[in-house]
Design an enzyme around this catalytic site. Structure first.
Site, PDB file in Angstrom:
ATOM      1  N   ARG A  43     -22.924 -20.284  25.542  1.00 18.30           N
ATOM      2  CA  ARG A  43     -24.146 -20.302  24.744  1.00 18.30           C
ATOM      3  C   ARG A  43     -24.853 -21.646  24.896  1.00 18.30           C
ATOM      4  O   ARG A  43     -24.250 -22.694  24.627  1.00 18.30           O
ATOM      5  CB  ARG A  43     -23.793 -20.060  23.270  1.00 18.30           C
ATOM      6  CG  ARG A  43     -25.008 -19.658  22.457  1.00 18.30           C
ATOM      7  CD  ARG A  43     -24.568 -19.060  21.161  1.00 18.30           C
ATOM      8  NE  ARG A  43     -24.079 -20.102  20.279  1.00 18.30           N
ATOM      9  CZ  ARG A  43     -24.377 -20.170  18.998  1.00 18.30           C
ATOM     10  NH1 ARG A  43     -25.126 -19.245  18.448  1.00 18.30           N
ATOM     11  NH2 ARG A  43     -23.898 -21.136  18.254  1.00 18.30           N
ATOM     12  N   THR A  88     -31.184 -23.412  23.257  1.00 18.74           N
ATOM     13  CA  THR A  88     -31.901 -22.125  23.134  1.00 18.74           C
ATOM     14  C   THR A  88     -31.071 -21.087  22.378  1.00 18.74           C
ATOM     15  O   THR A  88     -31.602 -20.067  21.948  1.00 18.74           O
ATOM     16  CB  THR A  88     -32.212 -21.551  24.528  1.00 18.74           C
ATOM     17  OG1 THR A  88     -30.961 -21.249  25.173  1.00 18.74           O
ATOM     18  CG2 THR A  88     -32.988 -22.523  25.380  1.00 18.74           C
ATOM     19  N   ASP A 142     -10.219 -16.493  15.854  1.00 15.30           N
ATOM     20  CA  ASP A 142     -10.723 -16.577  17.230  1.00 15.30           C
ATOM     21  C   ASP A 142      -9.728 -15.862  18.153  1.00 15.30           C
ATOM     22  O   ASP A 142      -8.591 -16.310  18.331  1.00 15.30           O
ATOM     23  CB  ASP A 142     -10.868 -18.047  17.636  1.00 15.30           C
ATOM     24  CG  ASP A 142     -11.537 -18.172  19.000  1.00 15.30           C
ATOM     25  OD1 ASP A 142     -12.660 -18.698  19.062  1.00 15.30           O
ATOM     26  OD2 ASP A 142     -10.931 -17.728  20.006  1.00 15.30           O
ATOM     27  N   ASP A 187      -8.303 -17.972  21.070  1.00 11.50           N
ATOM     28  CA  ASP A 187      -7.320 -18.963  20.616  1.00 11.50           C
ATOM     29  C   ASP A 187      -6.010 -18.292  20.238  1.00 11.50           C
ATOM     30  O   ASP A 187      -4.926 -18.795  20.543  1.00 11.50           O
ATOM     31  CB  ASP A 187      -7.863 -19.732  19.401  1.00 11.50           C
ATOM     32  CG  ASP A 187      -8.859 -20.798  19.813  1.00 11.50           C
ATOM     33  OD1 ASP A 187      -8.951 -21.085  21.024  1.00 11.50           O
ATOM     34  OD2 ASP A 187      -9.538 -21.349  18.922  1.00 11.50           O
TER      35      ASP A 187
HETATM   36  N1  URA Z   1     -15.121 -14.174  18.448  1.00  8.67           N
HETATM   37  C1  URA Z   1     -13.853 -14.266  17.954  1.00  8.67           C
HETATM   38  O1  URA Z   1     -12.929 -14.545  18.686  1.00  8.67           O
HETATM   39  N2  URA Z   1     -13.669 -14.028  16.648  1.00  8.67           N
HETATM   40  C2  URA Z   1     -14.663 -13.698  15.803  1.00  8.67           C
HETATM   41  O2  URA Z   1     -14.399 -13.474  14.615  1.00  8.67           O
HETATM   42  C3  URA Z   1     -15.973 -13.610  16.334  1.00  8.67           C
HETATM   43  C4  URA Z   1     -16.172 -13.854  17.658  1.00  8.67           C
END
Ligand code: URA
Length: 210
Positions: free
Chosen positions: A105, A109, A201, A204
């Site tokens: 990202r 922008t 995430d 992760d």
């Molecule tokens: N990406 C992720 O890994 N977790 C989220 O909650 C949103 C986007």
């Protein structure tokens, strides 16, 4: 596949997803669960693959046996979390062709920018299944699908583990022709774009980074 959104509410999928959501679940267990769920989701997303028949011989006689028709399907992983779904699916569909889309990202922008794009040839003649565990804002997913359409893909499905209502709406607006298959649609996004209650995430958690 006629409906835009399919929620796979199979008890095994739902149970495994709950285990994945728990914050105490280790990286190794998370990865294993994702592999198992990806195979159950793959079963659903490939349910209507076109079939043909091929004459084979059993030890007893000949028969016209059902086999998959057309070119091998293409699995497209959105880096990096998509790879967690990809691994299990490839165990089930080992001859599938595989592509990768890498997006980041742009902080100014806020638009997704492509940094990697490598996909199988003849995309227009394949069923293309895009895999990304988390459909959050839907911005990067919609951009990835657009890149695949620009590369010739015509028959696309989007497979994720968890979706936010915002992401489903964004995809429906941008790509009403792309059915979404997911294990659950959660409540909403938080102000950082994470799905609530979600599982954190996904990248992760599956790779043990932070
Ligand atoms: N990406 C992720 O890994 N977790 C989220 O909650 C949103 C986007």
């Amino acid at each position: 596949m006629t409906q835009h959104l399919t929620i796979v509410d199979h008890p095994l999928v739902q149970h495994k997803l709950s285990l994945m959501r728990e914050k105490e679940t280790s990286t190794a267990v998370f990865r294993q669960l994702l592999r198992e769920i990806s195979q159950l989701l793959a079963y659903e997303v490939t349910r209507e693959l076109p079939m043909t028949t091929r004459e084979i011989e059993t030890p007893l006689r000949k028969m016209d046996a059902p086999v998959l028709a057309g070119r091998k399907l293409a699995l497209i992983s959105i880096l990096r979390a998509g790879n967690g779904l990809l691994d299990g699916m490839l165990e089930l569909i080992p001859s599938a062709r595989v592509g990768f889309v890498g997006l980041y990202r742009d902080e100014e922008t806020l638009q997704p920018v492509k940094y990697y794009f490598k996909v199988p040839e003849n995309l227009g003649e394949r069923l293309v299944i895009v895999v990304d565990p988390m459909l959050a804002t839907g911005n990067s997913s919609a951009a990835a699908v657009q890149m695949l359409k620009d590369a010739g893909a015509k028959n696309i499905r989007f497979l994720c583990l968890l979706a936010a209502p915002e992401g489903v709406a964004r995809m429906k607006e941008a790509h009403p022709d792309v059915p979404i298959v997911t294990a659950a649609v959660d409540e909403r996004l938080n102000d950082k774009g994470y799905i609530l209650p979600g599982l954190g995430d996904a990248g992760d958690r599956m790779f043990g980074t932070r």
